[in-house]
Design a protein around this motif. Structure first.
Motif, PDB file in Angstrom:
ATOM      1  N   GLN A 368       0.841  -1.206   0.000  1.00 30.08           N
ATOM      2  CA  GLN A 368       0.000   0.000   0.000  1.00 30.08           C
ATOM      3  C   GLN A 368       0.872   1.251   0.000  1.00 30.08           C
ATOM      4  N   ALA A 369       1.869   1.275   0.885  1.00 28.75           N
ATOM      5  CA  ALA A 369       2.747   2.450   0.970  1.00 28.75           C
ATOM      6  C   ALA A 369       3.495   2.680  -0.336  1.00 28.75           C
ATOM      7  N   ALA A 374       4.394   6.000  -5.006  1.00 28.14           N
ATOM      8  CA  ALA A 374       4.576   6.047  -6.459  1.00 28.14           C
ATOM      9  C   ALA A 374       3.495   6.897  -7.118  1.00 28.14           C
ATOM     10  N   GLY A 375       2.297   6.793  -6.595  1.00 28.34           N
ATOM     11  CA  GLY A 375       1.204   7.590  -7.143  1.00 28.34           C
ATOM     12  C   GLY A 375       1.394   9.079  -6.911  1.00 28.34           C
ATOM     13  N   ALA A 406      -7.517  -0.474 -14.667  1.00 32.14           N
ATOM     14  CA  ALA A 406      -6.766  -1.321 -13.731  1.00 32.14           C
ATOM     15  C   ALA A 406      -7.678  -1.860 -12.637  1.00 32.14           C
ATOM     16  N   CYS A 407      -8.576  -1.033 -12.120  1.00 32.76           N
ATOM     17  CA  CYS A 407      -9.475  -1.482 -11.057  1.00 32.76           C
ATOM     18  C   CYS A 407     -10.444  -2.544 -11.566  1.00 32.76           C
ATOM     19  N   ALA A 422      -1.488  -1.288  -9.441  1.00 35.58           N
ATOM     20  CA  ALA A 422      -1.587  -0.225 -10.432  1.00 35.58           C
ATOM     21  C   ALA A 422      -2.814   0.650 -10.184  1.00 35.58           C
ATOM     22  N   GLY A 423      -3.928   0.020  -9.828  1.00 40.65           N
ATOM     23  CA  GLY A 423      -5.141   0.790  -9.565  1.00 40.65           C
ATOM     24  C   GLY A 423      -4.972   1.752  -8.411  1.00 40.65           C
ATOM     25  N   LEU A 424      -4.335   1.291  -7.308  1.00 41.22           N
ATOM     26  CA  LEU A 424      -4.112   2.152  -6.149  1.00 41.22           C
ATOM     27  C   LEU A 424      -3.149   3.288  -6.485  1.00 41.22           C
TER      28      LEU A 424
END
Length: 807
Positions: A368-369, A374-375, A406-407, A422-424
């Motif tokens: 998650q982190a 990255a996002g 992606a989601c 990728a979605g996150l």
């Protein structure tokens, strides 16, 4: 196995149906024969409707509420006492009555949808007695159908106009119970569909009206939508009441269905209705919808599915509400600085947060982190696109579409697949890119609010991932619900920040003081013990206020006197300070594409020096736009023929087709009444625009309105109106009916019925609107409230345990 019950109509019931059908046919034929638009068409439509309900006797459960808000043509016909909605009820009674009286009744499986209880019967009898006593106190002169009695609300026929609501309901209720016997529990989804279609119909007309006049996105103009509720021609809240009553049925259908196709269709209906509700700018309607939503959610919990047994998977109590509140706040901040484009970007980001936030809980903390960091970096890089023309729009669109893809792919992959990561990451990047869109559009204005909005969205995402229990779950199943919340947030953000909305809420205290003063003026009309206990009489409020209310607020009047066999119009003068929007107008719809210049000829008479205001304007019901105007002196006590030319003003031929209706209006521009006769108007193409210009056909084609001055016609409170006209007796009966109906579906045996929640919420919304508006002085609204209350009193929970009847 379900029991087979022979629900046969007995001889007395069949006799009732036969007599009511004959009575309805007689009334329907009389209405069609005298219809001012087209007698032949009216007869044909009436006959087809009767035959349709004869062939499909339960179809009216859909047809009647679906057509209820749009069927009346009073602005075209001039008829306000007997309208097309009355004819629709008579067609139902005639068709169903003939079927029940003549066709062999079929045995029906299961319990009926509605069960007549002694309490419901007692309340109905008491309510009818109250109406009867009030009608008895309303004098009916002879001859009762003199054409002059149809002009306005100050004649004794206004009492009969209001009495028709309970009388029509009395004829309609046996048809309701017949449908309940024939369809069983299946009758209720039909009624829900009808109410949903009625909500959609009214809302679509409201959308057209906004588009045709102030503009779809113009939330600053002082324009109150009326749709096709002609009853609002002298003020009132008919549209508000209908939206408040029908909206819970559509929302309950949306929440109750599990099929994605129906969810999306109902979502579209709710979106259109939400726009219509927002653009009424009615504070009472906003309160009514809020109350309805709370009651719908509370009352609907008994029918909700049980939560999953895994406590850790359940959403945090209040979590969805917290996320929704943060979203609405963020949307408001973004719209203030970033406009509609920034708001659209924020909503796209919020949708990604909803999907990726649920998917991201599959990942480990380190994953998650990594995705979030990255996002953030990717989002920061997207800000450099502002150097390009429309670069931020392209950057956000790319990130958002990729994130959605992606989601959607992640829902088909294993829990920790690369699509989830990728979605996150893309959801996080979209938040920064959405802020870039807002900054680009706002050119630096409101930048702090824009970044706060993006930060609020990212905070919701972090809380969803970090808390032991999620704020929401099952994002795939709740996609339609998420879209509903996003639409509500967009509507609130764009509407709440408009100038007119701010003005409406900034004057709440001042308006309340004015309303309370008007309530006192209405209460002062009750002067004797008989008036206190039995009321002034049904329909007598406008007349009593005209004669006994403050003279300074007299809004004007119109009458149809007759001298030596010649009928003419007398337009009374108002007593308050006149402005263009405050004129009392007597109007007629004319050809929509009419253009000037116009040539007019008429006869005038004025016992005192006055003036006549003649205009042709683009206009729906209230508020004139693009007018051609002539001011004509009236200073002779003898009939004088006047003719002249009225310049085109804005009514000139231009490119395209103007779909806005055109209305010709007459008004006094002085302090003395003016008599008008033999009116003729010809437009630039040589067309004669006026029908019944000599008024020999009475009110046919003529309709009156007051754009902004409304108090003389309404008590502006449902309960005060009932007390003034029906006395303590009527007020007690109304309270008893509402409390019994609400108690049965809210606390009584019927509370577990799935239909109980929308019925309770709809009634509550109607009553909340009625706190600040009369409503029951509009028979179309009265009948729907009484019908809804009857449904609450007669819902049969046993019908849900049986097999529905055959069609």
């Amino acid at each position: 196995m379900p029991s087979l019950q022979a629900q046969r109509t007995g001889p007395l019931a069949r006799l009732w149906f036969a007599l009511s059908a004959l009575l309805a046919l007689a009334g329907l034929g009389l209405w069609a024969w005298h219809h001012p638009l087209d007698r032949g068409l009216a007869l044909a439509v009436a006959a087809l409707a009767v035959m349709g309900f004869l062939a499909r006797p339960s179809a009216w459960l859909i047809v009647l509420p679906a057509l209820w808000p749009i069927i009346d043509l009073a602005p075209l016909t001039g008829w306000i006492h007997f309208t097309e909605s009355d004819a629709l009820v008579l067609a139902v009674v005639a068709g169903v009555g003939l079927r029940e009286a003549l066709a062999p009744p079929l045995p029906v499986r299961g319990a009926p949808a509605f069960r007549l209880s002694p309490v419901a019967l007692l309340i109905a009898v008491l309510w009818l007695v109250s109406y009867g006593v009030s009608a008895w106190r309303t004098p009916i002169p002879l001859p009762p159908f003199d054409a002059a009695l149809f002009a306005g609300y100050k004649t004794p026929l206004n009492g009969l106009r209001l009495l028709k609501a309970p009388l029509l309901l009395l004829l309609l209720l046996p048809c309701l119970h017949a449908a309940g016997r024939a369809r069983g529990a299946a009758a209720l989804p039909r009624l829900t569909l009808g109410m949903t279609l009625g909500l959609l119909a009214a809302s679509l007309v409201a959308v057209w009206e906004r588009d045709a006049f102030p503009g779809l996105t113009n939330f600053s103009a002082d324009y109150r939508t009326t749709a096709l509720f002609w009853e609002m021609h002298v003020g009132g809240a008919a549209l508000d009441a209908w939206l408040a009553l029908s909206f819970p049925f559509a929302l309950a259908a949306f929440l109750g269905t599990r099929q994605l196709r129906w969810r999306l269709l109902l979502l579209a209906v709710l979106a259109v209705a939400g726009y219509a509700i927002l653009t009424t700018f009615s504070r009472g309607l906003y309160a009514a919808v809020a109350v309805s939503l709370v009651l719908l959610l509370i009352a609907g919990r008994s029918a909700a599915a049980m939560p999953p047994p895994d406590t850790a998977a359940r959403p945090l109590p209040g979590g969805p509400w917290l996320a929704g509140a943060l979203l609405i706040g963020a949307a408001t901040l973004m719209f203030t600085g970033g406009g509609y484009r920034g708001l659209a970007a924020l909503l796209g980001f919020a949708l990604l947060v909803f999907l990726a936030g649920d998917l991201g809980r599959r990942l480990s903390r380190s994953q998650q982190a990594t995705a979030i960091v990255a996002g953030l970096a990717l989002g920061g890089l997207s800000l450099a696109s502002s150097a390009l023309d429309k670069g931020p729009y392209l950057a956000f669109g790319t990130l958002c579409v990729a994130g959605l893809a992606a989601c959607l792919l992640a829902f088909r992959q294993p829990a920790t697949g690369p699509a989830t990561l990728a979605g996150l990451m893309l959801a996080t990047a979209s938040g920064i890119a959405a802020a870039g869109v807002g900054r680009y559009w706002g050119e630096g204005a409101g930048e702090a609010g824009i970044w706060a909005a993006a930060g609020a969205g990212l905070l919701v995402l972090v809380l969803q991932l970090a808390l032991p229990r999620p704020l929401w779950h099952r994002a795939g199943d709740g996609l339609a619900h998420a879209l509903l919340v996003l639409g509500a947030a967009a509507a609130l953000a764009s509407g709440a920040t408009s100038y007119y909305m701010g003005e409406r809420f900034s004057t709440v205290s001042q308006d309340l003081e004015g309303r309370m003063a008007h309530w006192q003026e209405g209460a002062d009309l009750v002067r004797t013990p008989a008036d206190l206990w039995l009321g002034l009489g049904l329909g007598r409020y406008p007349e009593a206020y005209f004669w006994s209310g403050p003279l300074a607020v007299n809004a004007g009047s119109w009458e149809l006197p007759e001298e030596n066999g010649n009928r003419f119009a007398r337009i009374g003068a108002a007593r308050y300070v006149l402005g263009f929007g405050e004129l009392f107008r007597v109007s007629q719809r004319v050809a929509a594409d009419t253009t000037g210049p116009f040539h007019y000829r008429l006869k005038l008479r004025a016992p005192e020096r006055s003036g006549l205001h003649l205009e042709i304007c683009r206009k729906h019901l209230l508020y004139t736009q693009t007018c051609a105007i002539a001011s004509i002196k009236a200073d002779s006590a003898e009939w004088t023929e006047v003719q002249g030319t009225m310049e085109a003003g804005g009514l000139t031929a231009g490119p395209g087709v103007d779909t806005r209706p055109s209305v010709l209006s007459l008004a006094t521009s002085g302090r003395a009444p003016v008599d008008v006769d033999a009116l003729e108007v010809i437009d630039s193409s040589g067309r004669a625009l006026v029908r019944n210009g000599d008024f020999q056909a009475g009110v046919d084609r003529w309709f009156f309105s007051s754009d902004r001055h409304h108090l003389p016609w309404h008590a502006k409170s449902l309960f005060l109106h009932v007390w003034v006209e029906q006395g303590v007796l009527g007020l007690v009966m109304l309270g008893l009916m509402l409390l019994a109906a609400a108690g049965r579906v809210g606390l009584g045996r019927a509370r577990t019925h799935p239909f109980a929640a929308p019925v309770l919420a709809g009634m509550a919304g109607f009553v909340v609107v009625g706190v600040f508006d009369s409503l029951l002085d509009m028979p179309r609204m009265t009948l729907m409230l009484l019908l809804t209350a009857w449904l609450a009193l007669c819902l049969n929970p046993a019908a849900l345990k049986e097999t529905p009847g055959r069609p």
